[in-house]
Design a protein around this motif. Structure first.
Motif, mmCIF file in Angstrom:
data_model
loop_
_atom_site.group_PDB
_atom_site.id
_atom_site.type_symbol
_atom_site.label_atom_id
_atom_site.label_comp_id
_atom_site.label_asym_id
_atom_site.label_seq_id
_atom_site.Cartn_x
_atom_site.Cartn_y
_atom_site.Cartn_z
ATOM 1 N N THR A 82 20.505 -47.941 -0.892
ATOM 2 C CA THR A 82 22.169 -48.362 -0.928
ATOM 3 C C THR A 82 22.238 -49.694 -0.193
ATOM 4 O OG1 THR A 82 21.597 -47.608 1.814
ATOM 5 C CG2 THR A 82 22.656 -45.893 0.095
ATOM 6 N N LEU A 83 21.661 -50.081 -0.376
ATOM 7 C CA LEU A 83 21.224 -51.893 -0.532
ATOM 8 C C LEU A 83 21.874 -52.238 1.702
ATOM 9 C CD1 LEU A 83 23.743 -53.041 -3.209
ATOM 10 C CD2 LEU A 83 21.087 -52.782 -3.041
ATOM 11 N N CYS A 84 20.967 -51.393 2.382
ATOM 12 C CA CYS A 84 21.056 -51.631 3.764
ATOM 13 C C CYS A 84 20.539 -52.895 4.000
ATOM 14 C CB CYS A 84 20.881 -50.395 4.308
ATOM 15 S SG CYS A 84 19.610 -50.115 4.420
ATOM 16 N N ASP A 85 19.311 -52.886 3.668
ATOM 17 C CA ASP A 85 18.992 -54.380 3.421
ATOM 18 C C ASP A 85 17.434 -54.191 5.195
ATOM 19 O OD1 ASP A 85 18.861 -55.982 1.957
ATOM 20 O OD2 ASP A 85 20.628 -57.305 2.784
ATOM 21 N N LEU A 86 17.419 -53.174 5.715
ATOM 22 C CA LEU A 86 16.747 -52.945 6.738
ATOM 23 C C LEU A 86 15.323 -52.700 6.074
ATOM 24 C CD1 LEU A 86 18.471 -49.410 8.910
ATOM 25 C CD2 LEU A 86 18.331 -52.329 8.950
ATOM 26 N N CYS A 87 14.774 -52.462 4.912
ATOM 27 C CA CYS A 87 13.277 -52.157 4.683
ATOM 28 C C CYS A 87 13.689 -54.027 4.766
ATOM 29 C CB CYS A 87 13.320 -51.732 3.947
ATOM 30 S SG CYS A 87 14.323 -52.286 1.871
ATOM 31 N N TYR A 88 14.469 -55.008 3.968
ATOM 32 C CA TYR A 88 13.493 -55.833 4.350
ATOM 33 C C TYR A 88 13.908 -56.646 5.726
ATOM 34 C CZ TYR A 88 13.394 -61.197 2.313
ATOM 35 O OH TYR A 88 13.275 -61.815 2.510
ATOM 36 N N MET A 89 14.383 -56.421 6.015
ATOM 37 C CA MET A 89 15.192 -56.505 7.668
ATOM 38 C C MET A 89 13.976 -56.737 8.932
ATOM 39 S SD MET A 89 16.244 -59.493 7.205
ATOM 40 C CE MET A 89 16.516 -60.158 9.044
ATOM 41 N N THR A 90 13.365 -55.057 8.772
ATOM 42 C CA THR A 90 13.338 -54.877 9.658
ATOM 43 C C THR A 90 11.865 -53.977 9.652
ATOM 44 O OG1 THR A 90 13.280 -52.094 9.015
ATOM 45 C CG2 THR A 90 15.362 -53.410 10.554
ATOM 46 N N LYS A 91 11.139 -53.359 8.521
ATOM 47 C CA LYS A 91 10.119 -52.895 8.056
ATOM 48 C C LYS A 91 8.869 -53.733 7.315
ATOM 49 C CE LYS A 91 10.621 -48.546 10.175
ATOM 50 N NZ LYS A 91 9.167 -48.319 10.635
ATOM 51 N N CYS A 92 9.237 -54.181 6.036
ATOM 52 C CA CYS A 92 8.799 -54.173 4.977
ATOM 53 C C CYS A 92 7.819 -56.084 5.733
ATOM 54 C CB CYS A 92 8.980 -55.300 3.820
ATOM 55 S SG CYS A 92 7.998 -55.258 2.848
ATOM 56 N N PRO A 93 6.246 -55.701 6.237
ATOM 57 C CA PRO A 93 5.914 -57.403 6.285
ATOM 58 C C PRO A 93 5.279 -57.431 5.144
ATOM 59 C CG PRO A 93 4.288 -55.121 5.670
ATOM 60 C CD PRO A 93 5.355 -54.587 5.405
#
Length: 454
Positions: A82-93
């Motif tokens: 959904t292009l929420c960006d949470l994986c990019y901003m909060t999870k992905c190392p």
């Protein structure tokens, strides 16, 4: 290679005008590189449905590795993003500046853009994402449109599902015959000369398509709050920010919209106006996505630097100028959902800070905060194939909200708020003592009520 990075995430501009951006073989190679890293990490397994779909594909392969997964099977993984960006901003190392250089959402966007360039368009998604056209047309016959789109209308919702791919049970936003811009012109809300910061600020409220056509009350609340605090205001709507078109991979359309809106606001910024976005998705586009799509456009840069999210702006007034008096406790507690696109702006939890300015919530009393995806994802969440997926993704949010059982449910994202309330209706129907809030609110609506302005 180190695990993770101590440096702040950064993003590369989208090279969308380069023919290689749309090269399907190069995209497949990048998908395999990124998916293999995700497979070895799996930190994002519970963020959305994209990652479970990916991991299920790999786990079901003969070797349990990505090399046995067919490229044709990647599309459901992309469709679930959904292009929420949470994986990019909060999870992905592994986001930049890490040497792995992962940007999962923008890779999903690239895939969709390449699909579109190759002629594989989502015809229904294209129509649903024409927000200005749809809003203007629906506003001409708003009562009829709202009757036809009402959940439970057995005469129309089955037809909508068959023809427009809109799930028959999805709660849809209403349309209004009188837009927020029209209401603002009729009631311009002059600045309060007695406010502590009176005369210090000028702001142009960017109405956004959703507030203008679907939820003018959010705009009216923001308008009244800012005027009450001495801000000289104007309300404008030069066109949609293009987030719905971004979801369709239509980068040419988004770029054109960005240039139009930036050119409109440039003279106002030169006159000292701050630009206020009422919906987090729109603020995210203006602050972050547009500068990555048009990195060399000076007007885009100027607008990004002058743009504030509405909650962010009110909190800034409170910190720097002091708020006008008159805030009183609200009747009942609040469950507040933090919208994904607000979190992706990397500005802190401004909606929490906003509500804590209301007496009674200043020390966190009777204020419950949920920091997890609602599962809606724009028009994605009402589509026949994704509605129940979105309800599943948002179930932990709905369950928590039911458990909190507060008088109010609010989210900075109006669509998320509607979706969460529908989830609460499902989850709480057999719970003793649970009372479903009468409506889903934006935090600024609650803030305006605390001021007695609505």
């Amino acid at each position: 290679m180190r695990e993770g990075s101590l440096d702040a995430p950064t993003r590369h501009p989208l090279d969308w005008q380069n023919p290689d951006f749309y090269d399907l073989e190069k995209i497949d190679a990048e998908l395999r590189r990124v998916f293999d890293i995700c497979h070895g990490c799996r930190r994002c397994f519970n963020l959305c449905d994209s990652f479970p779909r990916l991991f299920d594909l790999i786990d079901a392969s003969p070797t349990g590795e990505l090399d046995e997964v067919k490229s044709a099977d990647f599309k459901p993984v992309v469709d679930a993003c959904t292009l929420c960006d949470l994986c990019y901003m909060t999870k992905c190392p592994y986001v930049p500046p890490h040497e792995f250089n992962l940007d999962f959402p923008h890779l999903m966007l690239r895939y969709r853009a390449a699909e579109r360039k190759a002629g594989h368009k989502d015809a229904i998604g294209d129509q649903l994402s024409q927000t200005d056209r749809n809003g203007k047309l629906a506003g001409l016959a708003a009562p009829v449109v709202n009757w036809a789109s009402a959940r439970g209308n057995g005469l129309t919702r089955g037809l909508m599902e068959a023809v427009a791919d809109v799930h028959h049970d999805a709660v849809l936003p209403e349309f209004h015959g009188k837009t927020f811009v029209a209401r603002a012109k009729a009631d311009p809300a002059p600045a309060n000369a007695a406010a502590p910061g009176a005369g210090k600020r000028k702001a142009a409220i960017y109405a956004t398509c959703f507030v203008n056509y679907n939820s003018p009350d959010i705009g009216v609340a923001a308008q009244k709050i800012l005027a009450h605090n001495g801000v000289s205001l104007r309300v404008d709507y030069p066109g949609c920010c293009g987030m719905p078109r971004l979801e369709q991979g239509d980068l040419d359309d988004v770029a054109a919209r960005a240039k139009t809106v930036a050119a409109f606001y440039a003279p106002l910024i030169d006159q000292g106006y701050d630009i206020i976005a009422l919906v987090p998705s729109c603020a995210l586009m203006m602050k972050f996505e547009w500068p990555l799509i048009l990195p060399d456009d000076p007007l885009i840069k100027k607008l990004a630097q002058a743009t504030f999210d509405i909650s962010e702006y009110i909190v800034d007034i409170a910190k720097k100028d002091g708020l006008a008096p008159g805030l009183k406790p609200l009747d009942g507690g609040v469950t507040l959902h933090l919208a994904c696109h607000a979190r992706a702006q990397n500005m802190g939890n401004k909606a929490v800070d906003l509500l804590k300015l209301i007496p009674g919530y200043d020390k966190g009393g009777d204020l419950a905060v949920i920091e997890r995806c609602s599962g809606h994802g724009g028009s994605w969440g009402v589509r026949k194939d994704f509605f129940e997926v979105g309800m599943k993704v948002g179930k932990p949010v709905a369950r928590t909200a039911v458990k909190e059982n507060k008088a109010h449910i609010a989210s900075e994202c109006p669509l998320a708020a509607i979706h969460i309330r529908q989830g609460m209706e499902r989850e709480g129907k057999d719970k003793d003592g649970f009372i479903l809030p009468a409506r889903a609110d934006h935090p600024v609506e609650l803030f305006a009520r605390a001021y007695g302005l609505l």
